[in-house]
Structure formats: C-alpha cells, structure tokens
Design an enzyme around this catalytic site. Structure first.
Site, PDB file in Angstrom:
ATOM      1  N   ASN A 188     102.716 -13.831 -30.251  1.00 25.72           N
ATOM      2  CA  ASN A 188     103.521 -14.074 -28.884  1.00 25.72           C
ATOM      3  C   ASN A 188     104.833 -13.397 -28.914  1.00 25.72           C
ATOM      4  O   ASN A 188     105.238 -12.516 -29.524  1.00 25.72           O
ATOM      5  CB  ASN A 188     104.526 -16.069 -28.654  1.00 25.72           C
ATOM      6  CG  ASN A 188     104.942 -15.702 -30.167  1.00 25.72           C
ATOM      7  OD1 ASN A 188     106.260 -15.129 -30.047  1.00 25.72           O
ATOM      8  ND2 ASN A 188     105.612 -16.906 -31.300  1.00 25.72           N
TER       9      ASN A 188
ATOM     10  N   ASP B 214     102.191 -22.564 -33.117  1.00 24.39           N
ATOM     11  CA  ASP B 214     102.317 -23.806 -33.401  1.00 24.39           C
ATOM     12  C   ASP B 214     101.252 -23.679 -34.603  1.00 24.39           C
ATOM     13  O   ASP B 214     100.348 -24.798 -35.302  1.00 24.39           O
ATOM     14  CB  ASP B 214     102.503 -24.613 -32.610  1.00 24.39           C
ATOM     15  CG  ASP B 214     103.629 -24.807 -32.089  1.00 24.39           C
ATOM     16  OD1 ASP B 214     104.133 -25.031 -32.399  1.00 24.39           O
ATOM     17  OD2 ASP B 214     103.808 -24.628 -30.990  1.00 24.39           O
TER      18      ASP B 214
ATOM     19  N   LYS C 292      87.303  -7.150 -42.090  1.00 24.90           N
ATOM     20  CA  LYS C 292      87.101  -7.699 -40.615  1.00 24.90           C
ATOM     21  C   LYS C 292      85.951  -8.656 -39.798  1.00 24.90           C
ATOM     22  O   LYS C 292      84.681  -7.881 -40.455  1.00 24.90           O
ATOM     23  CB  LYS C 292      87.478  -5.827 -39.876  1.00 24.90           C
ATOM     24  CG  LYS C 292      87.384  -6.450 -38.432  1.00 24.90           C
ATOM     25  CD  LYS C 292      87.532  -4.412 -37.765  1.00 24.90           C
ATOM     26  CE  LYS C 292      86.819  -5.101 -36.500  1.00 24.90           C
ATOM     27  NZ  LYS C 292      86.442  -3.242 -36.164  1.00 24.90           N
TER      28      LYS C 292
END
Ligand code: C5P
Length: 406
Positions: free
Chosen positions: A210, A279, A289
């Site tokens: 974020n 969260d 990957k």
C-alpha cells in the site's frame, strides 16, 4: 526519573534584546535550573561573556575554536549535556539559519547536533518579524516541533511599533522548563512503534502493498525518543532512515511484523500501531516466479492476515501482556473516517485510536502533514487540526502521558 536539575543551554544571539539575557539567566537559576550559555559573535557585542558567566556560574562558550587550540569538541559536549536548547533573543538570522540547518558558528552547530527540544524566543523589528521569509522559517521550525515563544506587541528599540519585542522573561523561562521536563518525561518506558506498509509476496518477484510512507510512525518514534523513552521501531519497507537513538527492526510482511511486535511488546509500556498492515496476503507464494498467462486474467487468492492490534488486546486481556500496556491504533479511511474509527476502536478494543481520512488533501499517506481525530475509551471523537506529522506525534505523546497520569 532522577532529581537532577534541568539543564538549559541558552543561546544568545545579536539583537538589542540580548541585554535581557542576563535577567533570563537569573530567572532560570532562580528556578533551580543549571544554565550554560552559548553567545554568538554578534550577541557578544551587546552583552559580555563575563556577565553571563558570572550569573550562570559556568564559562560562556563563544566559538568552536579555542585559543590556545584544544581538542575539545564543544558543540557535541554541549548538545549531549543539555535537556533543552533555548535561544533568547533569537534574531531573524537565527531563525533562518536554524530553519535551513546551517552550521557555521557554535550556536547553529550545537543546534544541528542537539536532539532534544528547542525553544526559540524571537525578537526583532516588527517588519522583519512579519516578513514572508521569516513567516516561512517560523512555520518550518514549528513543523519540526520547535517551540516558538512569539514576540510581544509594543514599541521596539528602533522606535517602530508592532510585534517584535522579546516575550516576557518569566514566560520564556517557563516554556524552557516545561520543555526540559518533557525531554525526560518518558524515561524508563519502553515503547513499541510500528510504521510503514507491509509487503505480501505473490512470488519472489511481485508483491501486494500500500501507499504508506512510514512518515507518521517515524515521527512518533522520534517524538517518544526525544522524551526519553526506549523506542523499538518495527518498520515495514520505507525510504526513511531511523530516528536517532531508536532501535529499528526491519520487517517485510504482516506475519513478520506480528512476530517482531509481539516479541518487543513483552516489557513495553505502550504499543503504537501506526503501520498500514496489509489485511490480506496471497494464499500461496511459490518460490519460483509465476508465469502469468498473457491472454487472459489471473485470479489471485487472498487469505486474511492476523490483526496484530486485536491480538495485542487479546494477549493483554489473557494476562500474557501487562495489564497496564497502553495500546494505540490508527485507522486510515477514505471518507467517514471518524465514524469508522469509533467503530474500529470498539471492535479492536485498543485504548486510543487515531482516525485519518487519507483521501483528504494534507492528510494521510506520503504527505508531511496529517489531520486526525483522536478516539478514546469514551468513544467521543476529538478532532485535531491539520498539523505536521511531527506535531501530531507530539500531541499523541502528550495524550499518552495524560493516560499514564490518570
Ligand atoms: O482494520 P484496519 O487495518 O483498518 O486497522 C487499522 C489498525 O490496526 C492500525 O493501527 C494497524 O496498524 C492495525 N492493524 C494490525 N494488523 C492488521 C491490520 C491492521 O495491527 N493485520
């Protein structure tokens, strides 16, 4: 806290009000403070070192250099010694140099080396005080947590009238003593602060995260450290360097943050969860990957992360953490931050919660200011005005001290 007298380092710069510094030293000594004086070269044109040395009972420092030369490093010794740096009078020149971080004489160098609270009592011609550049310097200094004791209205030495006269000496002395006390008010308390975002691995190359910059949490860590607390800063990946004197533990994911916070919380007096913890995390993060299909979408499966703050509350209730542990949370919302914050504090069970609307200008992620609402156990929101993150941190520190005094 030991009972030694507060140590005030008084800087005297070169304005006509420098003659009042002698009386200020006496006022501080009368309050049982220990005072050492740094006199600038221009300050020494107005008041003699002998006067200030006699009144303070200590030699007056006037220069970084000694005659005969000596290996003493005065600016570091003085910065280590002082509880508070007070400059009275502070000229427009001092304000400008402190705001920019210059270090071209003993006083400005001490200022840059000093980590504790700084109190400035400006005095100058009213036109200079009102000047745009001076306003900007004062705003910069205040944003960094510097206390300004504003000049008073009246006639100044040059005959002009307006705000510019050095504030009342008793008031200046009181502000310096309050700041000195504050500089040790959290001594003996360990405080855990979390900051920054977390990164949740999708695979070794990609992650979910974020926009948190960590600035709020780092400002809190710095403010608590400046009050003498032992601070452990559990930080997600950010571009900030650790504040002086703070022990930093770098983590990446919410799970790592949880482990580090719970471990540090054991003997803590408070935990401030300023981090923007993810969260959710990808349910599986393969070691190789992932080759994503180029011609269609790809569904990422997420699972919830543990809520660290709620876990701390539970551990405290179960007696696994001290009953007196103060738990502070943050809530970053976009819209209706106060109402959501009130509900969130109740749901998580933390003692204090600071709600902020991160969508508002001058508030939230990656800006220098913040506008938050404090929510305590009574659920009554207390909106704070928009301030620098350092000022929010200071106000939170005041709130925490009030909590401990209850
Ligand atoms: O639920 P929300 O993420 O908005 O909660 C915000 C508060 O809870 C913040 O103090 C944050 O640090 C904390 N938190 C946590 N663990 C999580 C998510 C949030 O401790 N997994």
């Amino acid at each position: 806290m030991s009972r030694r007298p507060p140590r005030i380092l008084l800087g005297v710069s070169g304005g006509i009000a420098a003659y009042k510094a002698a009386e200020l030293v006496r006022a501080l000594v009368r309050e049982e403070a220990e005072v050492k004086v740094v006199l600038t070269a221009r300050g020494a044109e107005f008041v003699t070192p002998l006067t200030l040395a006699t009144l303070s009972g200590h030699p007056v420092a006037t220069s970084e250099f000694h005659d005969p030369p000596s290996p003493a490093i005065d600016h570091i010794d003085l910065a280590r010694w002082a509880d508070v740096l007070l400059v009275a009078p502070a000229t427009a020149n001092v304000l400008a140099r402190f705001a920019r971080g210059l270090a071209d004489d003993l006083l400005s160098t001490v200022h840059l080396a000093f980590r504790g609270p700084v109190v400035l009592a400006p005095a100058m011609n009213p036109g200079m005080w009102e000047r745009e550049q001076t306003r900007a310097n004062v705003a910069d200094l205040e944003a960094r947590g510097v206390v300004i004791v504003p000049p008073e209205e009246g006639f100044v030495a040059c005959g002009d009238e307006g705000a510019g006269r050095l504030a009342d000496l008793q008031r200046i002395a009181a502000e310096a003593l309050i700041a000195a006390r504050r500089s040790r008010s959290m001594e003996g308390r360990k405080i855990v602060v979390s900051a920054g975002p977390t990164r949740e691995a999708i695979d070794p190359v990609r992650y979910l995260s974020n926009r948190s910059s960590g600035k709020m949490g780092y400002a809190i860590a710095a403010a608590l450290e400046a009050r003498g607390a032992e601070v452990v800063l559990v930080s997600g990946p950010v571009r900030l360097s650790p504040p002086w004197g703070v022990e930093r533990v770098m983590v990446e994911s919410a799970l790592e943050m949880r482990e580090a916070v719970l471990e540090a919380a054991g003997e803590a007096a408070a935990v401030v969860m300023a981090a923007a913890v993810a969260d959710h995390r990808p349910s599986a993060a393969p070691e190789k990957k992932i080759s994503l299909p180029k011609d269609r979408g790809y569904a990422l499966q997420l699972e919830p992360n543990p809520d660290i703050l709620a876990e701390l509350v539970q551990a405290r209730a179960a007696g696994r953490l001290p009953a007196k542990l103060l738990l502070v949370g943050f809530a970053a919302e976009t819209g209706q931050a106060t109402a959501k914050g009130v509900a969130k504090r109740r749901r998580k069970g933390c003692d204090l919660l600071l709600a902020n609307d991160v969508a508002r200008a001058g508030s939230g992620f990656d800006v220098e200011t913040n506008e938050v609402t404090l929510i305590g156990p009574d659920g009554q929101p207390e909106p704070w005005p928009q301030m620098s993150k350092r000022q929010v941190a200071e106000r939170l520190a005041d709130t925490m001290e009030k909590w401990w005094r209850r």
